[in-house]
Design an enzyme around this catalytic site. Structure first.
Site, PDB file in Angstrom:
ATOM      1  N   THR A 126      40.083  38.377  43.578  1.00 23.36           N
ATOM      2  CA  THR A 126      41.355  37.980  44.180  1.00 23.36           C
ATOM      3  C   THR A 126      42.476  38.576  43.342  1.00 23.36           C
ATOM      4  O   THR A 126      42.685  38.174  42.193  1.00 23.36           O
ATOM      5  CB  THR A 126      41.461  36.444  44.225  1.00 23.36           C
ATOM      6  OG1 THR A 126      40.283  35.921  44.865  1.00 23.36           O
ATOM      7  CG2 THR A 126      42.688  35.999  44.995  1.00 23.36           C
TER       8      THR A 126
ATOM      9  N   THR B 295      49.248  38.956  40.074  1.00 21.18           N
ATOM     10  CA  THR B 295      48.679  38.132  41.145  1.00 21.18           C
ATOM     11  C   THR B 295      49.150  36.685  41.029  1.00 21.18           C
ATOM     12  O   THR B 295      49.730  36.134  41.968  1.00 21.18           O
ATOM     13  CB  THR B 295      47.139  38.176  41.102  1.00 21.18           C
ATOM     14  OG1 THR B 295      46.711  39.542  41.150  1.00 21.18           O
ATOM     15  CG2 THR B 295      46.536  37.409  42.262  1.00 21.18           C
TER      16      THR B 295
ATOM     17  N   PHE C 155      39.991  35.928  39.454  1.00 15.19           N
ATOM     18  CA  PHE C 155      41.410  36.245  39.551  1.00 15.19           C
ATOM     19  C   PHE C 155      41.870  37.283  38.546  1.00 15.19           C
ATOM     20  O   PHE C 155      41.618  37.157  37.339  1.00 15.19           O
ATOM     21  CB  PHE C 155      42.265  34.989  39.325  1.00 15.19           C
ATOM     22  CG  PHE C 155      42.251  34.027  40.460  1.00 15.19           C
ATOM     23  CD1 PHE C 155      43.054  34.224  41.571  1.00 15.19           C
ATOM     24  CD2 PHE C 155      41.425  32.916  40.429  1.00 15.19           C
ATOM     25  CE1 PHE C 155      43.039  33.336  42.630  1.00 15.19           C
ATOM     26  CE2 PHE C 155      41.402  32.019  41.481  1.00 15.19           C
ATOM     27  CZ  PHE C 155      42.207  32.229  42.588  1.00 15.19           C
ATOM     28  N   ASP C 156      42.571  38.272  39.051  1.00  8.91           N
ATOM     29  CA  ASP C 156      43.499  38.991  38.209  1.00  8.91           C
ATOM     30  C   ASP C 156      44.655  38.014  37.965  1.00  8.91           C
ATOM     31  O   ASP C 156      44.949  37.165  38.817  1.00  8.91           O
ATOM     32  CB  ASP C 156      44.014  40.241  38.927  1.00  8.91           C
ATOM     33  CG  ASP C 156      45.173  40.864  38.197  1.00  8.91           C
ATOM     34  OD1 ASP C 156      44.978  41.305  37.050  1.00  8.91           O
ATOM     35  OD2 ASP C 156      46.273  40.890  38.759  1.00  8.91           O
ATOM     36  N   VAL C 157      45.305  38.123  36.836  1.00  7.83           N
ATOM     37  CA  VAL C 157      46.372  37.167  36.508  1.00  7.83           C
ATOM     38  C   VAL C 157      47.755  37.780  36.642  1.00  7.83           C
ATOM     39  O   VAL C 157      48.603  37.312  37.407  1.00  7.83           O
ATOM     40  CB  VAL C 157      46.179  36.598  35.077  1.00  7.83           C
ATOM     41  CG1 VAL C 157      47.343  35.671  34.703  1.00  7.83           C
ATOM     42  CG2 VAL C 157      44.858  35.845  34.988  1.00  7.83           C
TER      43      VAL C 157
END
Length: 241
Positions: free
Chosen positions: A181, A17, A12-14
């Site tokens: 994601t 996102t 994950f990008d945070v």
């Protein structure tokens, strides 16, 4: 066709996102300038251009310090008065206060039933820890890789190489078994495609930053408006529907 559920790990990008960084940045800026009266799009375009430049020039500078360094230049771009050093530091320390999107918590908890969750973020360890504590309570990520750990910022390939190397060593997960994601095409989807990593685009309709692809060019494998929609799709696949 490859299924979403075939991926053993979701990377994950945070910010952008899982976390509404656009609201967070504008709110943090307005705290130092209570009479701020600029269109959100102008603020964010100015910020994003400065961030790209600073991340390229100072790849090993922790993100909170990078934000504090950007702050005076952002004020100049917006024709605001020069900020006090303490005001710039407050801006840099604001990351943990940026709010999560409404669907994020529930979606992460559902996705965690199917895959390992890891973070690959352009932040520093302390800022992400504060985000996890205050905005993503109860979510335990299986691994966290920050720009501070790696010494560079996405879209640098080194960040993705670091992630791939570590998940393979820790879990035996291959490039084909991880799904990037993310919302940002610039930071995540273009470099992921170049490296042969499949990705899911979380659009976050209305987002201003990170949209730097060519119109009509698809550099992702799946597309969802929200992370909640992605979790719904994973649940549906898992149930055999």
């Amino acid at each position: 066709m490859t299924k979403l559920t075939s991926h053993k790990a979701l990377s994950f990008d945070v910010y952008g996102t899982l976390i509404d960084w656009e609201t967070g940045i504008v709110t943090a800026l307005s705290q130092g300038y209570p009479d701020l009266n600029f269109p959100k799009v102008d603020i964010l375009h100015a910020y994003h251009n400065l961030e790209k430049d600073y991340q390229s020039r100072y790849p090993d500078l922790p993100y909170s310090q990078l934000l504090a360094k950007i702050h005076p230049d952002l004020a100049v771009k917006l024709n605001l008065s020069a900020p006090a050093e303490a005001t710039s530091q407050q801006f840099g320390d604001s990351v943990g206060l940026w709010p999560a999107f409404p669907d994020t918590l529930d979606a992460l908890k559902r996705l965690q039933k199917h895959s390992k969750l890891l973070v690959l973020s352009n932040t520093d360890r302390a800022s992400f820890a504060e985000t996890n504590r205050t905005q993503l309570p109860g979510v335990e990520f299986d691994a966290v890789f920050t720009a501070q750990d790696i010494g560079s910022y996405k879209p640098d390939r080194r960040n993705f190489e670091f992630m791939l190397k570590n998940i393979n060593e820790m879990w035996g997960v291959s490039r084909e078994e991880v799904l990037q994601t993310a919302q940002s095409q610039f930071h995540d989807h273009y470099p992921a495609k170049e490296m042969g990593i499949r990705s899911a685009w979380i659009v976050r309709p209305g987002a201003i930053m990170g949209e730097q692809g060519k119109k009509g060019e698809e550099v992702w494998d799946w597309k969802f408006n929200t992370l909640g929609e992605m979790a719904d799709a994973v649940d549906k696949e898992s149930s055999g529907m």
